[in-house]
Design a protein around this motif. Sequence first.
Motif, PDB file in Angstrom:
ATOM      1  N   PRO A 192       0.681  -1.136   0.029  1.00 33.98           N
ATOM      2  CA  PRO A 192       0.247  -0.059   0.141  1.00 33.98           C
ATOM      3  C   PRO A 192       0.876   1.134   0.169  1.00 33.98           C
ATOM      4  N   TYR A 193       1.922   1.251   0.526  1.00 32.85           N
ATOM      5  CA  TYR A 193       2.829   2.106   0.565  1.00 32.85           C
ATOM      6  C   TYR A 193       4.262   1.354   0.479  1.00 32.85           C
ATOM      7  N   PRO A 239      -3.191   2.993  -2.070  1.00 33.94           N
ATOM      8  CA  PRO A 239      -3.054   2.593  -0.818  1.00 33.94           C
ATOM      9  C   PRO A 239      -4.569   1.790  -0.095  1.00 33.94           C
TER      10      PRO A 239
END
Length: 389
Positions: A192-193, A239
């Motif tokens: 997501p990151y 994300p």
Amino acid sequence: MSGFSFQHRRDLDIFLNINHFKMSWDKGHCAEMTMVCLTDFEEYAKQHLSKTTWEYYAAGADECCTRDDNLLAYKRIRLRPRILRDMSVSDTRTTVLGTEISFPVGIAPTAFHCLAWHEGELATARATEAVNSCYISSTYSTCSVEEICAAAPNGYRWFQLYLYRDRKLSEQIVHRVEGLGYKALVLTVDVPYTGKRRDDFRNQFKLPPHLKVKNFDGMFQQQAGSQEVYGTPANTLDPSISWKDVCWLKSLTQLPIIIKGILTKEDAELAVEHGVQGIIVSNHGGRQLDGVPATIDCLPEIVDTVQGRVEVYMDGGIRTGSDVLKAIALGAKCVFIGRPAIWGLAYKGEEGVREVLQILHDEFRLSMALSGCRNVAEINRSLIQFSKL
């Protein structure tokens, strides 16, 4: 090489000429070397790649605990060989998603192969085709999916996919790879990151100007001077990705969907419930969340959870044929290697990747024979003993 910027076209031309000469020189001289194991390729790559490029490939997140434990975990596992079983004939073949491959090792999705060798993913694809294994090509390739297919038209390929804030980008590439004959989609779900890889921050890592993420060439609308992260504009990954996006992806394609990045039995159960065809147990080579278990330590509970309802694969830490044997014994259908393929590229391009795969194949066959396993079907958990050290 990947850490400096070019001010003039002349500088770029000089760089390319020097780099071409260096690769030609290295190819001639590395032919004199005898590569015995994957560690030999690692040492060669460390010596011959630029510092920035080497540290990009080698990097783990934060303190690199998980990256290192991916390797150490195999040393905590012992084998219980059976003897006097007539090992005059052995067979390393297996199947993934119903397709036969020569042995249970494929190439994991890794980015930017052209940093290691001028032909990049084209060389990787040809090598994997030559040994009849599976190549998962990365979204972040420096060659396009079309170029990869043209280079190895008979290769068995899956495509690794990220989901972007602009879903049209992901949708377009899904339709492209399906039309090109890719056999599965590998949805990476643990980003997501992007994890913090300290060396990349210190080196201010970025692709050199002559390289691009070719699969998205011209698709991103990037303003001059805007921040770039690993070859694409910042904040393009979504994300908010969730299980509902797996359903959305299934609505787009008839291709099997494999989830990459699962480490727990709870998420393995959810994956099965959402109708995926496979799971890759992966911690992203230790490049995302530091402090999670080694993938080989996560594998048994996931295999026990899915109970054969989907195929389970694994990546992370494979360096020897006995590592492969241990992973298969614990229930993996196939394992995938990332960094060792890059080392092979850095050594001798296509030929180097083939050598890496051949060494693993030969070591795996020998480990099978010395353990009393005549074929892959005979490899099971009775072969495994966990060390108390």
